[in-house]
Design a protein around this motif. Sequence first.
Motif, PDB file in Angstrom:
ATOM      1  N   SER A 225       0.822  -1.214   0.000  1.00 37.69           N
ATOM      2  CA  SER A 225       0.000   0.000   0.000  1.00 37.69           C
ATOM      3  C   SER A 225       0.855   1.264   0.000  1.00 37.69           C
ATOM      4  N   TYR A 226       2.047   1.226   0.575  1.00 39.33           N
ATOM      5  CA  TYR A 226       2.915   2.408   0.575  1.00 39.33           C
ATOM      6  C   TYR A 226       3.236   2.866  -0.847  1.00 39.33           C
TER       7      TYR A 226
ATOM      8  N   ASP B 204       0.152   4.612  -2.166  1.00 38.94           N
ATOM      9  CA  ASP B 204      -0.075   5.882  -1.486  1.00 38.94           C
ATOM     10  C   ASP B 204       1.052   6.889  -1.690  1.00 38.94           C
TER      11      ASP B 204
END
Length: 339
Positions: A49-50, A53
């Motif tokens: 997810s980093y 994002d």
Amino acid sequence: MRALLITAPGEAEVREVPAPRAHGGEVVVEVEQAGVCGTDMELFHGTLSYIRDGFTTFPIRPGHEWCGRVRSVGAGVNHALVGQRVIADTMLGCRRCARCRAGRHHLCAIRTEIGIRGDQPGALAERLVVPAWALHPIPEVLSPAAGALVEPGGTALRAVRAAGLTGGEEVLVLGGGTIGLLCAAFAAVSGARVTVADPRPEGLALAGRYGAAAVAVDDLPDEPAFEVVVDASGAAESPARGVQLTEPGGRLVLVGLPGQPAMIDSRELVFGDLTVSGLLGASAGLEGAIVWYAAGEVVPDDLVAAVVGLAEIPDVLRGVRPAGAGPGPKIHVQPTRHG
């Protein structure tokens, strides 16, 4: 020096890169041994997810489970550290915000994470730079495998502490990977009666060595049966199953990170009067893991299936298991190993 780079989703290679230098407040560590984590696999596949994002961008130099020796120090750092065997906290907060000042640097909004988030290169390399304040000395008695397993051990110990065990509880650990088996081990030495559940036979193979009974997920009951459930599986359906299996008034600890949203019916939490804890990172558990390992109360070495060189890691990230690998879930790397 040689380092592993993930250059794009599905692409990784070992390259010669400039050797790091320690600036003020930093040290250079020569990596003794490092682990390949599920997070590294997500980085390789571009699913973390980093990345979505914007906190992490390619190319990435991964690796956050490691041990090594301080090789050199920058300005303002005690030269007595040179030669010290160490690990370091993965979570590097700003040290200025309210969360950092309260000891919650692992939740700092602008933190970097070694080998994961931001631009802090990781330990799948011959050397890395870390801030001196993040170091934790480790004793010579720890094997290289145990040293490199302090980071996942710290996460597991935090999970078991969150469970509030007093001895004698029936504990279920969902997931027989590295974190799950270490949760089982810490719970067992705390006096709990532990069961590890996993859908894979290989995920259950080592449960007995870590003080736990083993059961296939499909063979679990359909009603509450455990005072404490620790979800370390990473499966999206697992948190809801954990709620289902936790006795009313019991405790559910969530430490696994599903690759997609995991849904829980909050009404079940209320009707069950459950206490639920979610845990991020190992920071507050690192010192405790070192103590338990050094005392021989938890010996994590069997979790390591194989130790390879950097050149073999791209294949490991692609899911290739090294020839002759044992039953453990973890692949380790000795970055200075050639051939």
